[in-house]
Motif scaffolding. Structure first.
Motif, PDB file in Angstrom:
ATOM      1  N   LEU A 194     -54.962 -44.992  61.363  1.00 19.75           N
ATOM      2  CA  LEU A 194     -54.040 -44.967  60.854  1.00 19.75           C
ATOM      3  C   LEU A 194     -52.856 -46.419  61.284  1.00 19.75           C
ATOM      4  O   LEU A 194     -52.610 -47.187  61.134  1.00 19.75           O
ATOM      5  N   ALA A 234     -51.049 -40.902  53.210  1.00 20.57           N
ATOM      6  CA  ALA A 234     -52.116 -40.422  54.201  1.00 20.57           C
ATOM      7  C   ALA A 234     -51.046 -40.387  55.994  1.00 20.57           C
ATOM      8  O   ALA A 234     -51.165 -39.206  56.597  1.00 20.57           O
ATOM      9  N   TRP A 294     -58.014 -49.080  58.694  1.00 23.58           N
ATOM     10  CA  TRP A 294     -58.259 -48.094  57.030  1.00 23.58           C
ATOM     11  C   TRP A 294     -59.701 -48.667  56.356  1.00 23.58           C
ATOM     12  O   TRP A 294     -59.941 -48.459  55.063  1.00 23.58           O
ATOM     13  N   ARG A 351     -54.285 -49.101  62.492  1.00 18.09           N
ATOM     14  CA  ARG A 351     -54.344 -50.470  60.737  1.00 18.09           C
ATOM     15  C   ARG A 351     -55.965 -50.411  60.969  1.00 18.09           C
ATOM     16  O   ARG A 351     -56.426 -51.798  59.813  1.00 18.09           O
ATOM     17  N   VAL A 404     -50.500 -45.973  52.295  1.00 19.10           N
ATOM     18  CA  VAL A 404     -50.396 -45.620  54.344  1.00 19.10           C
ATOM     19  C   VAL A 404     -49.917 -44.128  53.950  1.00 19.10           C
ATOM     20  O   VAL A 404     -49.805 -43.882  55.063  1.00 19.10           O
TER      21      VAL A 404
END
Length: 79
Positions: free
Chosen positions: A69, A13, A74, A72, A10
């Protein structure tokens, strides 16, 4: 171990999205300088417009990635 890998993914990213957004915003404001660093500099208004449209597309990708992102999302949903 899995938790630390999730946090690292995370964070990386988010860092990638920030860098992508910074390059896109810089190119929107000064397309001549940004295109020279990318390859061949634009010399006319049509080239600058094309470069601005291209970087606007990149900003849409950044905004979409940031939304995924922050919410959440992903991983794909399980049916």
């Amino acid at each position: 171990m899995k938790r630390s890998l999730d946090i690292a993914a995370v964070a990386l990213a988010a860092l990638l999205l920030l860098g992508f957004a910074a390059l896109s915003l810089r190119g929107l404001f000064v397309p001549e300088q940004a295109s020279a660093r990318f390859g061949m500099p634009v010399a006319d208004a049509a080239g600058a417009l094309f470069y601005r449209v291209y970087l606007s597309r990149n900003l849409v990708i950044v905004i979409t990635g940031a939304i995924f992102l922050l919410t959440r999302q992903w991983t794909p949903p399980f049916w």
